[in-house]
Design an enzyme around this catalytic site. Structure first.
Site, mmCIF file in Angstrom:
data_model
loop_
_atom_site.group_PDB
_atom_site.id
_atom_site.type_symbol
_atom_site.label_atom_id
_atom_site.label_comp_id
_atom_site.label_asym_id
_atom_site.label_seq_id
_atom_site.Cartn_x
_atom_site.Cartn_y
_atom_site.Cartn_z
ATOM 1 N N ASP A 66 0.781 -1.239 0.000
ATOM 2 C CA ASP A 66 0.000 0.000 0.000
ATOM 3 C C ASP A 66 0.811 1.288 0.000
ATOM 4 O OD1 ASP A 66 -1.558 -2.152 0.604
ATOM 5 O OD2 ASP A 66 -2.527 -1.249 2.338
ATOM 6 N N GLU A 111 5.037 -7.979 11.684
ATOM 7 C CA GLU A 111 4.491 -7.698 10.354
ATOM 8 C C GLU A 111 5.610 -7.449 9.334
ATOM 9 O OE1 GLU A 111 1.845 -4.383 10.501
ATOM 10 O OE2 GLU A 111 0.980 -4.739 8.513
HETATM 11 C C1 9WN Z 1 -5.163 -1.725 4.171
HETATM 12 C C2 9WN Z 1 -3.895 -6.695 6.253
HETATM 13 C C3 9WN Z 1 -3.461 -5.643 5.233
HETATM 14 C C4 9WN Z 1 -2.621 -6.255 4.098
HETATM 15 C C5 9WN Z 1 -1.976 -5.202 3.221
HETATM 16 C C6 9WN Z 1 -1.183 -4.257 4.137
HETATM 17 C C7 9WN Z 1 -2.107 -3.636 5.180
HETATM 18 C C8 9WN Z 1 -4.198 -2.269 5.225
HETATM 19 C C9 9WN Z 1 -3.816 -1.150 6.174
HETATM 20 O O1 9WN Z 1 -2.706 -4.660 5.949
HETATM 21 O O2 9WN Z 1 -3.094 -2.844 4.510
HETATM 22 O O3 9WN Z 1 -5.661 -2.770 3.382
HETATM 23 O O4 9WN Z 1 -4.681 -0.697 6.941
HETATM 24 O O5 9WN Z 1 -2.663 -0.694 6.160
HETATM 25 O O6 9WN Z 1 -0.530 -3.285 3.395
HETATM 26 O O7 9WN Z 1 -1.135 -5.811 2.277
HETATM 27 O O8 9WN Z 1 -3.436 -7.074 3.305
HETATM 28 O O9 9WN Z 1 -2.776 -7.431 6.690
#
Ligand code: 9WN
Length: 472
Positions: free
Chosen positions: A190, A431
């Site tokens: 992201d 993470e």
């Molecule tokens: C937005 C859940 C998700 C992953 C993504 C990661 C992060 C979310 C956030 O967490 O994104 O979707 O709130 O930052 O970037 O890859 O699926 O683990």
């Protein structure tokens, strides 16, 4: 052709003693069970308290070795929220979780207003990388109860077909034979620097940004997470899609953010091959899926290969050019089993170069002990701890590792596997991790870190775990 046996059987010195391996496995399985909430696994019990799409696929792959039932259940729970267009939403919200536990939550997305929303559980209005056919195939391959696994595949197959058809029809506005993303949250990575130029160019009209409160900063250090400026742009893009009723045609026509990324498309290609294998198992014709996989493969070679830089890169459809940011996404066309040897060699050279391994010269001691940083170590804006802008993630490591195994497992393959093991042994199920120190960042008790290390531990040709500086 099959894409299922992807690693040469080799005799290797064990990386971990049997006791260490058993302990790591028990710990990973225990974490996944702790994060299980009835029909899915939370990515993180604090930071991400709902069901996420590609997390579900990674988690199902890890679980498939020990818990067929839950692996099947969570994939099916996700697809129960699939839109009538075939889109699989990035988040399926648990209505029992308070709305302010995660931002943006169901009230923000208001996805039920879209024609394609299936009713039932609230969801987000965007998608994520389509790893699910690959996950479903691996669940089947590792299943103890073969008949139940075949029934599971038969139930899921038409939904997977619809997901892939959605990408080919609704998400290829420029006819590239690739699927585009319309939001950084769709990329999986992201906050990657790839999106910076497009995000920075967005001017948010004064009255268009709703007031909102970031919930992520309650659970994670602000130094690990995206900046407020990036968040404003994430939110603004999502608001414009919401206000367009999540209609793909109008989103694609008006959005300033339309990109074809290597990670998304390489995963789609790998999954299209898995879908062909699944078709064969459930008695359907594999040929259309194999052809789709080859079209994606050709699309990547034609539109994502930067012949001058000799590497893959995201293609910005609006700007009509490659994005010159070198991230781990550029390595992932390795997931394409048909990737020509020349391109494989270029990716491996890039991986071993100062950009990702930090070697002063070939053969010298690496100065980055933990592979693979998510962003070019030599970039001025490389950041070893901020979300997707440098740290090592277990999922991108695992994807590179699985890709390399399809192409002869060059020596760096084992260094990546060893890095994953040393990171989680040193810092736990975090993470993401600092490539220099191995320190853990972001969420604790992060599910896909555990799931993918489980997959690594279950594969017979597990790696050496060389000490820092040892080996290639
Ligand atoms: C937005 C859940 C998700 C992953 C993504 C990661 C992060 C979310 C956030 O967490 O994104 O979707 O709130 O930052 O970037 O890859 O699926 O683990």
């Amino acid at each position: 052709m099959t894409t299922r046996d992807d690693g040469p059987a080799r005799s290797r010195r064990a990386s971990l003693g049997d006791d260490e391996r058993r302990a790591l496995r028990r710990s990973a399985e225990g974490l996944l069970d702790t994060n299980w909430v009835g029909s899915s696994t939370l990515p993180s019990p604090t930071l991400y308290p709902h069901q996420w799409s590609w997390d579900t696929a990674f988690i199902a792959i890890g679980r498939s070795w020990a818990d067929q039932h839950r692996a099947q259940t969570e994939l099916e729970a996700l697809f129960a929220a699939q839109w009538t267009t075939g889109m699989v939403p990035s988040i399926v919200f648990d209505p029992a979780v308070p709305d302010d536990a995660y931002f943006p939550g169901p009230d923000f997305w208001d996805a039920e207003r879209a024609d394609g929303h299936p009713g039932g559980r609230p969801t987000s209005g965007i998608t994520q990388p389509p790893l699910h056919a690959r996950a479903a195939l691996e669940v089947y391959d590792h299943a103890a109860d073969r008949a139940a696994a075949r029934d599971f595949l038969a139930r899921l197959y038409p939904k997977l077909v619809a997901q892939h058809a959605y990408l080919a029809t609704h998400r290829d506005p420029a006819g590239l034979d690739l699927a585009v993303i319309v939001h950084p949250w769709e990329s999986g990575m992201d906050n990657a620097p790839i999106w910076d130029d497009d995000l920075d160019a967005i001017v948010i009209p004064p009255d268009r940004l709703p007031s909102y409160r970031r919930r992520d900063l309650v659970h994670a250090d602000p130094a690990d997470r995206p900046s407020d400026a990036a968040y404003d742009r994430f939110v603004y893009l999502a608001v414009t899609y919401r206000d367009a009723g999540y209609d793909d045609a109008s989103v694609l026509a008006s959005s300033p953010f339309v990109l074809a990324d290597p990670l998304f498309n390489a995963i789609w290609c790998w999954s299209a091959h898995a879908l062909a294998d699944i078709a064969g198992i459930v008695g359907d014709d594999p040929a259309p899926h194999r052809r789709q996989a080859r079209r994606i493969s050709d699309g990547m070679l034609t539109h994502l290969w930067d012949a001058t830089a000799r590497r893959f890169a995201a293609y910005d459809v609006r700007a009509g050019r490659h994005v010159p940011k070198d991230t781990v996404s550029a390595l992932l066309p390795l997931l394409d089993p048909d990737l020509p040897a020349d391109h494989v060699a270029a990716i491996v050279a890039e991986l071993n170069s100062p950009h990702f391994s930090g070697r002063a010269r070939p053969g010298s001691t690496p100065n980055v002990p933990f592979l693979v940083p998510t962003y070019d170590l030599r970039s001025a804006d490389f950041d070893p701890r901020r979300y997707w802008r440098g740290p090592v993630w277990i999922n991108t490591d695992w994807l590179v590792w699985r890709g390399l195994r399809q192409h002869g497992s060059p020596p760096v393959t084992d260094r990546i596997a060893a890095s994953m093991l040393r990171l989680v042994q040193q810092s736990g199920w975090r993470e993401y991790f600092d490539p220099f120190t191995g320190a853990g960042y972001g969420s604790h008790d992060f599910s896909w870190s555990a799931a993918l290390v489980l997959d690594l531990l279950h594969r017979p040709d597990h790696p050496l775990a060389p000490a820092i500086g040892e080996g290639q």
